[in-house]
Design a protein around this motif. Structure first.
Motif, PDB file in Angstrom:
ATOM      1  N   HIS A 198       0.735  -1.218   0.037  1.00  0.00           N
ATOM      2  CA  HIS A 198      -0.034  -0.128   0.075  1.00  0.00           C
ATOM      3  C   HIS A 198       0.901   1.203  -0.048  1.00  0.00           C
ATOM      4  N   HIS A 199       2.042   1.321   0.734  1.00  0.00           N
ATOM      5  CA  HIS A 199       2.778   2.506   0.894  1.00  0.00           C
ATOM      6  C   HIS A 199       3.452   2.548  -0.621  1.00  0.00           C
ATOM      7  N   LEU A 200       3.817   1.758  -1.084  1.00  0.00           N
ATOM      8  CA  LEU A 200       4.393   2.058  -2.710  1.00  0.00           C
ATOM      9  C   LEU A 200       3.376   2.320  -3.587  1.00  0.00           C
ATOM     10  N   ALA A 201       2.059   1.652  -3.472  1.00  0.00           N
ATOM     11  CA  ALA A 201       1.160   1.952  -4.290  1.00  0.00           C
ATOM     12  C   ALA A 201       0.615   3.325  -4.305  1.00  0.00           C
ATOM     13  N   SER A 202       0.791   3.898  -3.060  1.00  0.00           N
ATOM     14  CA  SER A 202       0.289   5.367  -2.811  1.00  0.00           C
ATOM     15  C   SER A 202       1.333   6.449  -3.405  1.00  0.00           C
ATOM     16  N   LEU A 203       2.399   5.829  -3.666  1.00  0.00           N
ATOM     17  CA  LEU A 203       3.341   6.697  -4.695  1.00  0.00           C
ATOM     18  C   LEU A 203       3.274   6.564  -6.056  1.00  0.00           C
ATOM     19  N   GLY A 204       2.589   5.641  -6.649  1.00  0.00           N
ATOM     20  CA  GLY A 204       2.383   5.713  -7.972  1.00  0.00           C
ATOM     21  C   GLY A 204       3.003   4.066  -8.570  1.00  0.00           C
ATOM     22  N   ALA A 205       3.501   3.350  -7.574  1.00  0.00           N
ATOM     23  CA  ALA A 205       3.819   1.793  -8.070  1.00  0.00           C
ATOM     24  C   ALA A 205       2.731   1.077  -8.548  1.00  0.00           C
ATOM     25  N   THR A 206       3.065   0.062  -9.569  1.00  0.00           N
ATOM     26  CA  THR A 206       2.181  -0.429 -10.146  1.00  0.00           C
ATOM     27  C   THR A 206       2.584  -2.097 -10.306  1.00  0.00           C
ATOM     28  N   GLU A 207       1.810  -3.100 -10.461  1.00  0.00           N
ATOM     29  CA  GLU A 207       2.524  -4.471 -10.887  1.00  0.00           C
ATOM     30  C   GLU A 207       2.293  -4.679 -12.113  1.00  0.00           C
ATOM     31  N   ILE A 208       3.233  -5.314 -12.879  1.00  0.00           N
ATOM     32  CA  ILE A 208       3.305  -5.845 -14.114  1.00  0.00           C
ATOM     33  C   ILE A 208       3.636  -7.196 -14.440  1.00  0.00           C
ATOM     34  N   PRO A 209       3.267  -7.982 -15.417  1.00  0.00           N
ATOM     35  CA  PRO A 209       3.791  -9.554 -15.307  1.00  0.00           C
ATOM     36  C   PRO A 209       5.058  -9.815 -15.454  1.00  0.00           C
TER      37      PRO A 209
END
Length: 241
Positions: A198-209
């Motif tokens: 959640h911490h990283l996602a709040s800064l714009g991180a995303t998941e890729i294959p």
């Protein structure tokens, strides 16, 4: 369909890793066990999309999870409150001035855990990479006190984040904003965050294959690598106007 198996690394070919698609589904991404934490092995691991993660009483474990959490520098998200703290919080941010102190703080036990994965051997290994100009740290200061920071590995146009710490609210986020903006100026293509949070996602991180990550990584690490100590560019500003 080829069945997957856990690979055992030897001590001879320090640059060899099994194909990433051979990583186990459960636990997600476990690719290999053994080998060493030599600079050669670590550089080969990062360049191929693997990283070490294990606890004190375990053998060296190498991982390549699917999906992979990444932060594309141009997608960094800075909230209004974080921007205000950067402007008015009285923090000073440096790079590669206190690597040992940063990794030491990152290795300290957290309130929500009983131990650390940053073992003595890991600290020594990344210290060697730092001496070679490959591992880097970001330090966040309040007056003369180190209150936050992060460290990771830089190769080509990719940066591999390893760990961060905060002794004051948002200190690690401030360090990350400074780093990402500086890396963006240098043409960085991706920042590896390994596993989503959640911490990283709040800064714009995303998941890729994982397959997409491997393709992007191969292009990024093939670019010229700026080794040696890092500094911020003259006149650098972390916030866009």
């Amino acid at each position: 369909m080829t069945s997957k198996r856990l690979y055992l690394l030897d001590h001879e070919d320090e640059a060899w890793f099994p194909p990433l698609d051979q990583a186990l589904d459960e636990p997600n991404g476990l690719l290999a066990v053994g080998g060493t934490l030599s600079p050669t092995r670590l550089q080969a691991a990062y360049a191929q999309g693997a990283f070490p993660w294990f606890e004190e009483d375990q053998p060296i474990l190498w991982w390549s999870p699917d999906p992979r959490a990444v932060l594309f520098p141009e997608r960094l998200r800075v909230t209004r409150s974080l921007g205000k703290r950067i402007r008015n919080g009285g923090f000073r941010v440096t790079m590669d001035t206190s690597f040992d102190d940063v990794i030491g703080h990152c290795a300290a036990p957290r309130r929500d855990s009983h131990g650390t994965w940053i073992t003595r051997d890991m600290r020594q290994a990344y210290g060697e990479l730092h001496q070679r100009g490959i591992a880097h740290s970001v330090e966040v200061w309040k007056d003369s006190e180190l209150v936050g920071g992060l460290y990771g590995v830089g190769m080509g146009l990719a940066f591999f984040g390893e760990s961060m710490f905060s002794l004051q609210p948002d200190a690690s986020k401030i360090g990350l904003v400074y780093l990402v903006r500086q890396l963006e100026r240098r043409g960085c293509q991706l920042i590896d965050c390994q596993v989503a949070s959640h911490h990283l996602a709040s800064l714009g991180a995303t998941e890729i294959p994982r397959g997409e990550f491997a393709r992007r990584l191969a292009i990024a690490v093939a670019s010229h690598h700026q080794s040696g100590p890092w500094t911020f560019d003259p006149g650098f500003e972390p916030l866009r106007t």
